[in-house]
Motif scaffolding. Structure first.
Motif, PDB file in Angstrom:
ATOM      1  N   ALA A   1      -2.373  -6.091  -4.450  1.00 63.08           N
ATOM      2  CA  ALA A   1      -1.749  -6.409  -3.167  1.00 63.08           C
ATOM      3  C   ALA A   1      -1.863  -5.283  -2.162  1.00 63.08           C
ATOM      4  N   GLU A   2      -2.421  -4.158  -2.572  1.00 62.95           N
ATOM      5  CA  GLU A   2      -2.482  -3.004  -1.674  1.00 62.95           C
ATOM      6  C   GLU A   2      -3.280  -3.354  -0.432  1.00 62.95           C
ATOM      7  N   GLY A   3      -2.763  -2.982   0.712  1.00 58.33           N
ATOM      8  CA  GLY A   3      -3.428  -3.290   1.973  1.00 58.33           C
ATOM      9  C   GLY A   3      -2.850  -4.510   2.657  1.00 58.33           C
ATOM     10  N   GLU A   4      -2.261  -5.429   1.899  1.00 58.82           N
ATOM     11  CA  GLU A   4      -1.596  -6.573   2.505  1.00 58.82           C
ATOM     12  C   GLU A   4      -0.236  -6.131   3.033  1.00 58.82           C
TER      13      GLU A   4
ATOM     14  N   ALA B   1      11.243   1.613   2.722  1.00 56.30           N
ATOM     15  CA  ALA B   1      11.129   2.325   1.448  1.00 56.30           C
ATOM     16  C   ALA B   1      10.446   1.452   0.395  1.00 56.30           C
ATOM     17  N   LEU B   2      10.751   0.158   0.396  1.00 55.49           N
ATOM     18  CA  LEU B   2      10.097  -0.760  -0.541  1.00 55.49           C
ATOM     19  C   LEU B   2       8.603  -0.844  -0.272  1.00 55.49           C
ATOM     20  N   ALA B   3       8.241  -0.999   0.989  1.00 56.11           N
ATOM     21  CA  ALA B   3       6.825  -1.104   1.337  1.00 56.11           C
ATOM     22  C   ALA B   3       6.062   0.140   0.904  1.00 56.11           C
ATOM     23  N   GLN B   4       6.676   1.300   1.107  1.00 54.56           N
ATOM     24  CA  GLN B   4       6.028   2.547   0.684  1.00 54.56           C
ATOM     25  C   GLN B   4       5.865   2.578  -0.837  1.00 54.56           C
ATOM     26  N   ALA B   5       6.886   2.148  -1.566  1.00 50.31           N
ATOM     27  CA  ALA B   5       6.809   2.145  -3.027  1.00 50.31           C
ATOM     28  C   ALA B   5       5.767   1.154  -3.530  1.00 50.31           C
ATOM     29  N   LEU B   6       5.565   0.066  -2.779  1.00 55.60           N
ATOM     30  CA  LEU B   6       4.570  -0.935  -3.147  1.00 55.60           C
ATOM     31  C   LEU B   6       3.180  -0.591  -2.628  1.00 55.60           C
ATOM     32  N   ALA B   7       3.063   0.510  -1.900  1.00 59.48           N
ATOM     33  CA  ALA B   7       1.797   0.939  -1.300  1.00 59.48           C
ATOM     34  C   ALA B   7       1.251  -0.119  -0.345  1.00 59.48           C
ATOM     35  N   GLN B   8       2.160  -0.709   0.464  1.00 58.78           N
ATOM     36  CA  GLN B   8       1.775  -1.719   1.437  1.00 58.78           C
ATOM     37  C   GLN B   8       2.304  -1.329   2.816  1.00 58.78           C
TER      38      GLN B   8
END
Length: 415
Positions: A41-44, A74-81
């Motif tokens: 999902a990275e990049g989405e 913070a969630l988006a950063q942890a998910l690399a998105q």
């Protein structure tokens, strides 16, 4: 001179080339699979539903984004998105969830009540990340240990909320009806109330940003008074939900620090026991709790709760002379008295959706007898119907000012 390959040599070489290519493809597939869903999902973008003007929870102001928006970041950063936002007003209640989250305009909505009864199976939830609820706001030197400590106190309570219904049957507590946490804090600050029973997160935010921390915020718990909060997803987003659940434990300290930053109360909650009528109302309040309790529409009208709100039928028999035309000061005074006392049952500014206690219909019901009916009912009460007598509380002039105010809001409807 190089020897020429035979047909069988060429065929053998071709097979080796095909096998090598297949091996490379298999290795690539294995590497992608081993990267896991978070890498796939990275990049989405992580698309977050949020209200643009709902502090302390959310704001479209980058310098003060709000608790939920910062949790989302913070969630988006942890998910690399990367993160994007779908802004939509929360006062539309469940409609907000249907339009944004279930309408596939965004992927997640932070701060929904963690309840199997919320929006049926259409919405699924992350694990709990916090608890929010109504709170008692008092001077810093006053401690409330339970509902008994409210006896004899003037309590500013939000209209059409669980706290209002909880206090409705307590005649030893003076209720001061308000429409929002902001009004409740103002009533406390202006000396019109001793305690405010309002939505805790907003009370904490206002105490931090407007009132310099001079009030004590004591949270309450009980059915209809507090809820565990989580992140909501459409039922088709189980993979995203699972990935969020995997990283949430890493963010516990961050979320705790953000709660302090935005003034959310963090004390040990006071246990209140709610009646069954109160609990029936609770699920309707949770949708817009971030906005301070019950859903409020753009025109300011508020949905009423069911249960223990008492009925006051206007009937009676004592005539008084028609009043002289009331001036604006008399009307204003009557409106203030009405909102401080009568609004508990009849709605702030006499706005009430239940016809039987809608005082905007007095003229339609009673015509020329309206004044007689009003005066007798206010003075003598209807105790069996929950309407107390006010003749020992207010002077004739004060009752007259309430009547003058009610004249200004009479409906012309013939329904």
């Amino acid at each position: 001179m190089r020897p020429t390959r035979s047909g069988s040599d060429k065929e053998c070489h071709g097979r080796r080339h095909a096998l090598a290519s297949a091996g490379i493809l298999a290795l690539a597939a294995a590497l992608i699979a081993s990267a896991g869903p978070s890498r796939a999902a990275e990049g989405e973008p992580f698309r977050l539903c949020a209200d643009p003007t709902n502090l302390p929870f959310s704001s479209d102001n980058p310098s003060q984004p709000g608790l939920y928006v910062e949790i989302g970041q913070a969630l988006a950063q942890a998910l690399a998105q990367p993160i994007t936002y779908d802004w939509y007003k929360s006062y539309f209640g469940k409609r907000t969830v249907r339009v944004t989250l279930l309408g596939k305009q965004c992927d997640a909505m932070i701060g929904l009540p963690l309840s199997d009864d919320f929006m049926g199976p259409a919405v699924i939830f992350s694990r709990k990340f916090g608890t929010e609820g109504y709170a008692l706001v008092t001077d810093n030197n006053r401690v409330i240990g339970g509902i008994g400590d409210l006896k004899g106190k003037r309590v500013a309570v939000q209209f059409a909320t669980t706290p209002q219904n909880l206090l409705a049957e307590r005649d030893d507590i003076e209720k001061v009806t308000v429409l929002s946490p902001d009004e409740g804090m103002k009533a406390l600050d202006q000396g019109k109330a001793d305690v405010a029973f309002i939505w805790g997160p907003v009370a904490g935010w206002l105490n931090k940003t407007t009132y310099g921390g001079r009030y004590r915020i004591q949270t309450t718990e009980g059915e209809g008074l507090s809820w565990d909060t989580a992140i909501g997803f459409a039922k088709t987003s189980k993979d995203l939900r699972d990935r969020v659940n995997a990283v949430l434990p890493q963010l516990e300290r961050t979320i705790a620090e953000l709660a302090v930053k935005y003034g959310l109360p963090g004390d040990r909650a006071i246990r209140f026991t709610a009646t069954s009528a109160v609990t029936r109302q609770a699920s309707d309040e949770t949708v817009a709790k971030g906005a301070g309790g019950p859903a409020q529409s753009p025109d300011g009208t508020v949905g009423t709760g069911s249960g223990v709100v008492k009925v006051a039928n206007v009937v009676a028999a004592e005539a008084k002379a028609d009043p002289a035309t009331a001036g604006p000061e008399t009307v204003s005074s009557g409106k203030e008295i009405f909102n401080g006392t009568c609004a508990h049952c009849h709605g702030p500014d006499a706005v009430q959706s239940e016809r039987r206690i809608d005082l905007r219909l007095l003229n339609h019901r009673y015509g020329d007898e309206m004044r007689t009916k009003f005066w007798t009912t206010v003075q003598e009460g209807r105790p069996a119907k929950g309407m107390p007598a006010w003749k020992e509380v207010y002077t004739d002039d004060q009752v007259e000012s309430i009547y003058a105010f009610l004249l200004t809001v009479q409906s012309q409807s013939n329904d």
